[in-house]
Scaffold this active site. Sequence first.
Site, PDB file in Angstrom:
ATOM      1  N   ASP A  43       0.676  -1.059  -0.015  1.00 48.72           N
ATOM      2  CA  ASP A  43       0.016  -0.039   0.080  1.00 48.72           C
ATOM      3  C   ASP A  43       0.947   1.198   0.205  1.00 48.72           C
ATOM      4  OD1 ASP A  43      -2.194   1.501   0.562  1.00 48.72           O
ATOM      5  OD2 ASP A  43      -2.250   1.482   2.333  1.00 48.72           O
ATOM      6  N   GLU A  47      -1.312  -1.362  -5.175  1.00 44.58           N
ATOM      7  CA  GLU A  47      -2.429  -0.431  -5.239  1.00 44.58           C
ATOM      8  C   GLU A  47      -2.105   0.545  -6.500  1.00 44.58           C
ATOM      9  OE1 GLU A  47      -5.900   1.471  -2.817  1.00 44.58           O
ATOM     10  OE2 GLU A  47      -3.998   2.432  -2.352  1.00 44.58           O
ATOM     11  N   ASP A  73      -2.737   0.920   7.215  1.00 40.48           N
ATOM     12  CA  ASP A  73      -1.819   0.680   5.932  1.00 40.48           C
ATOM     13  C   ASP A  73      -1.303  -0.750   5.953  1.00 40.48           C
ATOM     14  OD1 ASP A  73      -1.126   3.876   5.371  1.00 40.48           O
ATOM     15  OD2 ASP A  73      -1.054   3.267   7.628  1.00 40.48           O
TER      16      ASP A  73
END
Length: 163
Positions: free
Chosen positions: A9, A76, A148
């Site tokens: 992330d 991501e 996260d």
Amino acid sequence: MQRKILGLDPGFAILGFGVIICQKDEVNLSTDSVELLDFGVITTPANTPLEQRLCTIYDDLHTVIEQFKPDLVAIEKFFFYRMSNTILVAQARGIIMLVLGQHRLPIVEFAPSQIKLALAGYGKAEKHEVQEAVARELDLDYIPRPDDAADALAIALTAWFQS
């Protein structure tokens, strides 16, 4: 066939990571399994100069990759939004992609809506719904923290579901 997937992330102040081990039985699909190996964050203190923060991301991500030796990295996709840290996150993501390229790791990218769809069943799921799905899929009695790290595990699980 066993695979180790590293989910990332991307972030500048906090970069989440999560590592899962997946076992796919090509003959009997009901015996597919996934388990948590580790998760955490790479942090860069706000009062540290930009170049040092980027070096921390670079060095620490190399350490994570060398420790876990993933077969695949899921990250991501970066999307633009109106926040003051967009450029900083883009710079951190550039460092991340550099490190992944240096290790010659295969990469898959997912938009936030793809991750939400894969974990919670619809692309506009709330954060807590995705986190609960992560805990359920990994058979945990807790939601991984910080957020996260839970997000990184969701990204890794998305890669597993898409394989």
